[in-house]
Write a protein that holds these residues in place. Structure first.
Motif, PDB file in Angstrom:
ATOM      1  N   SER A   1     -22.705 102.672 -12.856  1.00 38.80           N
ATOM      2  CA  SER A   1     -21.608 102.343 -13.766  1.00 38.80           C
ATOM      3  C   SER A   1     -20.325 103.067 -13.400  1.00 38.80           C
ATOM      4  O   SER A   1     -19.246 102.728 -13.886  1.00 38.80           O
ATOM      5  CB  SER A   1     -22.002 102.675 -15.212  1.00 38.80           C
ATOM      6  OG  SER A   1     -22.254 104.050 -15.356  1.00 38.80           O
ATOM      7  N   ASP A   2     -20.424 104.097 -12.544  1.00 38.68           N
ATOM      8  CA  ASP A   2     -19.225 104.765 -12.042  1.00 38.68           C
ATOM      9  C   ASP A   2     -18.725 104.094 -10.764  1.00 38.68           C
ATOM     10  O   ASP A   2     -17.522 103.966 -10.550  1.00 38.68           O
ATOM     11  CB  ASP A   2     -19.538 106.243 -11.770  1.00 38.68           C
ATOM     12  CG  ASP A   2     -18.362 106.980 -11.136  1.00 38.68           C
ATOM     13  OD1 ASP A   2     -17.315 107.091 -11.806  1.00 38.68           O
ATOM     14  OD2 ASP A   2     -18.484 107.425  -9.978  1.00 38.68           O
ATOM     15  N   ARG A   3     -19.694 103.639  -9.935  1.00 42.51           N
ATOM     16  CA  ARG A   3     -19.318 103.029  -8.661  1.00 42.51           C
ATOM     17  C   ARG A   3     -18.847 101.591  -8.797  1.00 42.51           C
ATOM     18  O   ARG A   3     -18.102 101.086  -7.970  1.00 42.51           O
ATOM     19  CB  ARG A   3     -20.517 103.081  -7.694  1.00 42.51           C
ATOM     20  CG  ARG A   3     -21.004 104.475  -7.383  1.00 42.51           C
ATOM     21  CD  ARG A   3     -22.062 104.447  -6.278  1.00 42.51           C
ATOM     22  NE  ARG A   3     -23.241 103.688  -6.660  1.00 42.51           N
ATOM     23  CZ  ARG A   3     -24.265 104.194  -7.334  1.00 42.51           C
ATOM     24  NH1 ARG A   3     -24.215 105.445  -7.736  1.00 42.51           N
ATOM     25  NH2 ARG A   3     -25.321 103.461  -7.619  1.00 42.51           N
ATOM     26  N   ARG A   4     -19.342 100.903  -9.825  1.00 36.52           N
ATOM     27  CA  ARG A   4     -18.996  99.500 -10.033  1.00 36.52           C
ATOM     28  C   ARG A   4     -18.475  99.322 -11.456  1.00 36.52           C
ATOM     29  O   ARG A   4     -18.763 100.121 -12.351  1.00 36.52           O
ATOM     30  CB  ARG A   4     -20.234  98.607  -9.858  1.00 36.52           C
ATOM     31  CG  ARG A   4     -21.032  98.888  -8.586  1.00 36.52           C
ATOM     32  CD  ARG A   4     -20.409  98.220  -7.382  1.00 36.52           C
ATOM     33  NE  ARG A   4     -21.281  98.321  -6.236  1.00 36.52           N
ATOM     34  CZ  ARG A   4     -21.074  99.101  -5.187  1.00 36.52           C
ATOM     35  NH1 ARG A   4     -19.986  99.869  -5.146  1.00 36.52           N
ATOM     36  NH2 ARG A   4     -21.923  99.127  -4.163  1.00 36.52           N
ATOM     37  N   SER A   5     -17.756  98.255 -11.676  1.00 38.55           N
ATOM     38  CA  SER A   5     -17.309  97.943 -13.035  1.00 38.55           C
ATOM     39  C   SER A   5     -18.501  97.435 -13.846  1.00 38.55           C
ATOM     40  O   SER A   5     -19.478  96.931 -13.294  1.00 38.55           O
ATOM     41  CB  SER A   5     -16.216  96.878 -13.003  1.00 38.55           C
ATOM     42  OG  SER A   5     -16.748  95.622 -12.608  1.00 38.55           O
ATOM     43  N   ILE A   6     -18.405  97.568 -15.159  1.00 34.81           N
ATOM     44  CA  ILE A   6     -19.482  97.111 -16.029  1.00 34.81           C
ATOM     45  C   ILE A   6     -19.694  95.606 -15.881  1.00 34.81           C
ATOM     46  O   ILE A   6     -20.828  95.122 -15.810  1.00 34.81           O
ATOM     47  CB  ILE A   6     -19.193  97.466 -17.502  1.00 34.81           C
ATOM     48  CG1 ILE A   6     -19.124  98.983 -17.685  1.00 34.81           C
ATOM     49  CG2 ILE A   6     -20.251  96.871 -18.413  1.00 34.81           C
ATOM     50  CD1 ILE A   6     -20.427  99.699 -17.421  1.00 34.81           C
ATOM     51  N   ASP A   7     -18.605  94.859 -15.818  1.00 33.90           N
ATOM     52  CA  ASP A   7     -18.716  93.401 -15.685  1.00 33.90           C
ATOM     53  C   ASP A   7     -19.409  93.023 -14.379  1.00 33.90           C
ATOM     54  O   ASP A   7     -20.225  92.094 -14.333  1.00 33.90           O
ATOM     55  CB  ASP A   7     -17.327  92.753 -15.747  1.00 33.90           C
ATOM     56  CG  ASP A   7     -16.728  92.821 -17.149  1.00 33.90           C
ATOM     57  OD1 ASP A   7     -17.513  92.987 -18.116  1.00 33.90           O
ATOM     58  OD2 ASP A   7     -15.500  92.710 -17.278  1.00 33.90           O
ATOM     59  N   TRP A   8     -19.077  93.755 -13.298  1.00 26.38           N
ATOM     60  CA  TRP A   8     -19.713  93.478 -12.007  1.00 26.38           C
ATOM     61  C   TRP A   8     -21.205  93.767 -12.084  1.00 26.38           C
ATOM     62  O   TRP A   8     -22.023  92.978 -11.609  1.00 26.38           O
ATOM     63  CB  TRP A   8     -19.077  94.335 -10.915  1.00 26.38           C
ATOM     64  CG  TRP A   8     -19.536  93.992  -9.522  1.00 26.38           C
ATOM     65  CD1 TRP A   8     -18.931  93.164  -8.626  1.00 26.38           C
ATOM     66  CD2 TRP A   8     -20.721  94.491  -8.872  1.00 26.38           C
ATOM     67  NE1 TRP A   8     -19.660  93.100  -7.467  1.00 26.38           N
ATOM     68  CE2 TRP A   8     -20.768  93.905  -7.576  1.00 26.38           C
ATOM     69  CE3 TRP A   8     -21.732  95.356  -9.252  1.00 26.38           C
ATOM     70  CZ2 TRP A   8     -21.791  94.181  -6.678  1.00 26.38           C
ATOM     71  CZ3 TRP A   8     -22.762  95.625  -8.346  1.00 26.38           C
ATOM     72  CH2 TRP A   8     -22.783  95.048  -7.077  1.00 26.38           C
ATOM     73  N   ALA A   9     -21.559  94.903 -12.699  1.00 23.29           N
ATOM     74  CA  ALA A   9     -22.966  95.275 -12.823  1.00 23.29           C
ATOM     75  C   ALA A   9     -23.736  94.230 -13.631  1.00 23.29           C
ATOM     76  O   ALA A   9     -24.854  93.848 -13.278  1.00 23.29           O
ATOM     77  CB  ALA A   9     -23.098  96.653 -13.468  1.00 23.29           C
ATOM     78  N   LYS A  10     -23.134  93.743 -14.709  1.00 21.11           N
ATOM     79  CA  LYS A  10     -23.791  92.715 -15.528  1.00 21.11           C
ATOM     80  C   LYS A  10     -24.037  91.453 -14.709  1.00 21.11           C
ATOM     81  O   LYS A  10     -25.123  90.863 -14.752  1.00 21.11           O
ATOM     82  CB  LYS A  10     -22.936  92.388 -16.752  1.00 21.11           C
ATOM     83  CG  LYS A  10     -22.924  93.465 -17.833  1.00 21.11           C
ATOM     84  CD  LYS A  10     -22.058  93.031 -18.994  1.00 21.11           C
ATOM     85  CE  LYS A  10     -22.055  94.080 -20.098  1.00 21.11           C
ATOM     86  NZ  LYS A  10     -21.189  93.695 -21.233  1.00 21.11           N
ATOM     87  N   SER A  11     -23.022  91.040 -13.961  1.00 17.31           N
ATOM     88  CA  SER A  11     -23.149  89.816 -13.161  1.00 17.31           C
ATOM     89  C   SER A  11     -24.230  89.968 -12.099  1.00 17.31           C
ATOM     90  O   SER A  11     -25.032  89.051 -11.876  1.00 17.31           O
ATOM     91  CB  SER A  11     -21.810  89.474 -12.494  1.00 17.31           C
ATOM     92  OG  SER A  11     -20.813  89.226 -13.465  1.00 17.31           O
TER      93      SER A  11
END
Length: 395
Positions: A50-60
């Motif tokens: 969650s620090d390396r990627r955005s939350i939206d990206w992680a969800k996708s």
């Protein structure tokens, strides 16, 4: 496949005990066979995503990594290539809240065990097998080699110091010749100490190879045989969203899910593949017609097969337990050709029984058990109702 490095968790990710506990359940059910929090496994270590990627990206990515890769996303494609184009199963059944709980566990869960897990890991199999992991054995061999090298260095230093000390003493000619003799490589290779060291290393490597082989016996993860008819689960279960239970009729009522007969295939193909008569059908569909016309069963090749000593009941897990097919069989709706997704080892089953909470809500089967468990602070899990008893699976 979300990458790993040092991190400071995203402030949007909750560190509450409730969120972490809920996320752990989701992780154990869907992610544990391929991922660890603080160590690379089949996929990368997850903590810090969650620090390396955005939350939206992680969800996708979590919900459908292949869809994100198909958009040309650079980060997703880089991870896909880094892990040898190994596709991560889609988890579109997870809600946004589920994903946030999962991220909570990834960032804040089991930190006390991180050092131990990083050193020992888990036997794979991917997941999920039992026994001494290959990485752990490799570490043992490496440590032994380092220790032996340190011993040689220390012995060399001791010899050097003693030689200098003795050279300053009054020695007779014979002692002086012995102390100042030149180093002989041939004598080293022929020495007992060198032979012992080499023998020990060879034995350690052979033992490691043998143990790795023993722990892989009976594990058929990834087994993907060719079938007599090119049936596509991706087309039927994925694109057309046909329920697994329609073809595998025994999954909710019996021990075996059963292989569908040609008659079940013809329920649909009599109508949707009969344009132009039999001459207008495809080669693969023609094989179904031939099986029906000749009253011969289609000889499908079994993919998932437990040993005779193990008892498994589909209806108990699917109808009573409410377990989704994908929990054990993986993203079956994405498989063009079916393969064994999980290790199906004893350790894999036991770990699932230890972690899986009983789906008791609205299920009268568990009413009395829930009453007996009411005084406990922990959720009722399979292990609490005999899920770890030997006789449940072996009798």
């Amino acid at each position: 496949m979300l990458g790993s490095q040092a991190f400071a968790a995203n402030p949007d990710v909750s560190d509450s005990d409730e969120a972490v506990a809920a996320g752990k359940t989701i992780f154990n059910a869907n992610c544990k066979s391929c991922h660890k929090l603080d160590q690379k496994y089949t996929g990368p270590a997850l903590r810090g995503v969650s620090d390396r990627r955005s939350i939206d990206w992680a969800k996708s990515f979590i919900k459908n990594s292949q869809a994100l890769i198909a958009t040309g996303d650079a980060q997703a494609n880089a991870l896909y290539k880094e892990y040898n184009n190994l596709a991560m199963p889609a988890h579109e059944f997870l809600s946004d809240d589920d994903v946030m709980n999962l991220l909570s566990y990834i960032e804040y869960g089991d930190k006390a065990e991180a050092v131990v897990e990083g050193a020992a890991g888990e036997g794979a199999q991917v997941g999920g097998g039992s026994g001494v992991p290959s990485e752990y054995l490799t570490i043992i061999v490496a440590v032994l080699v380092v220790v032996l090298l340190l011993i040689l260095i220390v012995l060399g230093l001791i010899i050097s110091v003693l030689t200098k000390y003795l050279n300053n003493q009054k020695l007779d000619e014979e002692d002086d010749e012995f102390i100042n003799q030149k180093f002989d490589v041939k004598k080293l290779f022929k020495s007992d100490a060198f032979l012992i060291i080499v023998t020990a290393l060879v034995i350690a490597l052979v033992a490691k190879t043998a143990i790795d082989g023993l722990y892989s016996v009976g594990i058929q993860q990834g087994y993907q045989p060719s079938q007599p008819i090119a049936f596509s689960h991706e087309l039927h279960a994925g694109q057309y969203e046909i329920e697994c239970q329609y073809c595998h009729t025994g999954v909710e009522i019996g021990k075996s899910a059963n292989i569908p007969s040609a008659n079940i295939c013809m329920n649909c193909h009599t109508h949707i593949q009969n344009v132009g008569g039999k001459e207008g059908i495809s080669t693969e569909i023609a094989k179904i017609y031939a099986a029906v016309d000749n009253n011969q069963p289609i000889e499908w090749v079994r993919v998932h097969n437990l040993p005779d000593l193990a008892y498994f009941n589909h209806s108990q897990h699917v109808a009573v337990g409410g377990i989704e097919c994908q929990t054990c069989h993986g993203p079956i709706q994405e498989m063009e050709v079916v393969y064994q997704h999980s290790t199906l080892t004893m350790g894999w089953c036991i770990d699932c029984h230890r972690q899986t909470e009983i789906a008791a809500q609205g299920n009268e089967y568990y009413d009395k058990l829930m009453q007996l468990h009411a005084g406990s602070k922990d959720a009722l899990k399979v292990k609490d109702i005999g899920g770890l008893e030997c006789a449940k699976c072996h009798y």
